[in-house]
Design an enzyme around this catalytic site. Structure first.
Site, PDB file in Angstrom:
ATOM      1  N   ASP A 234      59.666 -33.926 106.445  1.00  0.00           N
ATOM      2  CA  ASP A 234      60.818 -33.687 107.259  1.00  0.00           C
ATOM      3  C   ASP A 234      61.866 -33.355 106.562  1.00  0.00           C
ATOM      4  OD1 ASP A 234      59.351 -33.937 109.736  1.00  0.00           O
ATOM      5  OD2 ASP A 234      59.474 -36.355 109.799  1.00  0.00           O
TER       6      ASP A 234
ATOM      7  N   HIS B 202      52.805 -33.510 106.958  1.00  0.00           N
ATOM      8  CA  HIS B 202      52.224 -33.849 108.276  1.00  0.00           C
ATOM      9  C   HIS B 202      52.236 -32.496 109.233  1.00  0.00           C
ATOM     10  CE1 HIS B 202      56.490 -34.693 108.990  1.00  0.00           C
ATOM     11  NE2 HIS B 202      56.171 -34.413 110.224  1.00  0.00           N
TER      12      HIS B 202
ATOM     13  N   ARG C  76      61.736 -39.260 118.638  1.00  0.00           N
ATOM     14  CA  ARG C  76      61.515 -39.357 117.053  1.00  0.00           C
ATOM     15  C   ARG C  76      62.555 -39.757 116.646  1.00  0.00           C
ATOM     16  NH1 ARG C  76      63.161 -35.459 113.454  1.00  0.00           N
ATOM     17  NH2 ARG C  76      61.804 -34.726 111.939  1.00  0.00           N
TER      18      ARG C  76
ATOM     19  N   HIS D 206      54.449 -29.977 106.751  1.00  0.00           N
ATOM     20  CA  HIS D 206      55.997 -30.187 106.159  1.00  0.00           C
ATOM     21  C   HIS D 206      56.179 -31.598 105.828  1.00  0.00           C
ATOM     22  CE1 HIS D 206      56.506 -30.937 110.348  1.00  0.00           C
ATOM     23  NE2 HIS D 206      57.551 -31.443 110.110  1.00  0.00           N
TER      24      HIS D 206
HETATM   25  C1  SIN Z   1      57.394 -33.835 113.488  1.00  0.00           C
HETATM   26  O1  SIN Z   1      57.139 -32.860 112.783  1.00  0.00           O
HETATM   27  O2  SIN Z   1      58.208 -34.507 113.091  1.00  0.00           O
HETATM   28  C2  SIN Z   1      56.849 -33.960 114.938  1.00  0.00           C
HETATM   29  C3  SIN Z   1      55.201 -34.229 114.646  1.00  0.00           C
HETATM   30  C4  SIN Z   1      54.487 -34.426 115.866  1.00  0.00           C
HETATM   31  O3  SIN Z   1      55.173 -34.235 117.149  1.00  0.00           O
HETATM   32  O4  SIN Z   1      53.403 -34.557 115.904  1.00  0.00           O
END
Ligand code: SIN
Length: 283
Positions: free
Chosen positions: A103, A259, A274, A101
């Site tokens: 974000d 990612h 995050r 995805h």
């Molecule tokens: C995310 O998708 O924002 C998190 C990615 C992760 O925890 O590696």
């Protein structure tokens, strides 16, 4: 590309670089900040090792990229409400972000970038994969590029946001969910091919987590092409893989990458901080 203040070492052919020689807990001089920004635009994913950052310091560094914003479905930290804690505890089986995805693409102005800081990581596993959506676009045939030029995607938080975290309380026992009832209401229509506002490069902008269909088409009509494009983006030669250690900070460009958080560490704890940075309307 020449750097004088930092050392930049690519980690894969497609995207990603490690940046050394900088302490992100302190204010950066203009030249260092400019070089980091240049490396971020060139490599799309930048990795800083051995950083000691409080949530407040993470937000301060995030401001180098733009204005921090808040994630709609998880409570922020008391110290810095823009920072959320992503936590998979030893007894959990779900993870956050465990599918390809970009974000929160269901927002009208999805974040331009994300800063993810590792606080606790398993001894092995829990890596994050990144894919270069610009390369994915550039390697499509001219015919496919022409077809996609006219398409817009309907992105919804209700599809499978954050890897099925709709039932976050059950899936991630120690995360503090909020606003879950808003999932159906968060929907945004964005071009399938977006142009990066800073580099002018085009990239594919759709994902299996949030893109439900093409505007003006049914889900059934849209699905075969969405599936094809999502598989194309994830081709191994377009990816890099970040192996985390505690105190690693990674910054990625949501306008040019996708990612995937690997969920291969059941029985172990992974705790991350995050932060997302507000972007503009994709065009
Ligand atoms: C995310 O998708 O924002 C998190 C990615 C992760 O925890 O590696």
């Amino acid at each position: 590309m020449t750097y004088h203040r930092i050392e930049v070492t690519p980690i894969a052919g497609a995207l990603g670089a490690e940046i050394a020689g900088v302490d992100l807990s302190a204010p950066l001089d203009n030249s260092t900040a400019e070089e980091i920004h240049r490396a971020f635009l060139a490599h799309h994913v930048v990795v800083f090792r051995d950083q000691t950052l409080t949530p407040t310091q993470q937000v301060a560094f995030g401001r180098q990229f733009g204005t921090p914003n808040e994630y709609p479905f998880v409570e922020g930290l008391a110290e810095a409400p823009e920072v959320i804690e992503i936590l998979k505890a030893e007894g959990d089986t779900r993870n956050f972000g465990g599918l390809w995805h970009s974000d929160t693409s269901y927002l009208p102005r999805p974040p331009l970038g994300t800063l993810l800081y590792a606080r606790e990581v398993p001894a092995a596993g829990g890596d994050t994969l990144f894919a270069n959506a610009r390369l994915a676009y550039e390697t499509l045939s001219a015919g496919m590029q022409a077809l996609l030029a006219g398409l817009r995607g309907v992105n919804s938080a209700a599809l499978r946001y954050a890897g099925g975290r709709r039932d976050a309380a059950a899936g991630n026992s120690e995360m503090k969910a909020k606003g879950v009832e808003r999932a159906d209401a968060l929907e945004a229509i964005h071009p399938i091919v977006r142009t990066h506002p800073e580099t002018g490069q085009k990239s594919l902008y759709l994902n299996g987590a949030h893109t439900m269909r093409f505007e003006g088409m049914t889900e059934a009509e849209s699905k075969p092409l969405i599936d094809y494009l999502c598989a194309h983006i994830a081709r191994p030669e377009f990816t890099c893989r970040v192996r985390w250690a505690a105190d690693t900070l990674v910054v990625w460009d949501n306008r040019a990458t996708h990612h995937y958080a690997l969920n291969d560490y059941h029985g172990h704890r992974r705790r991350m901080h995050r932060l997302t940075i507000e972007g503009d309307v994709p065009r």
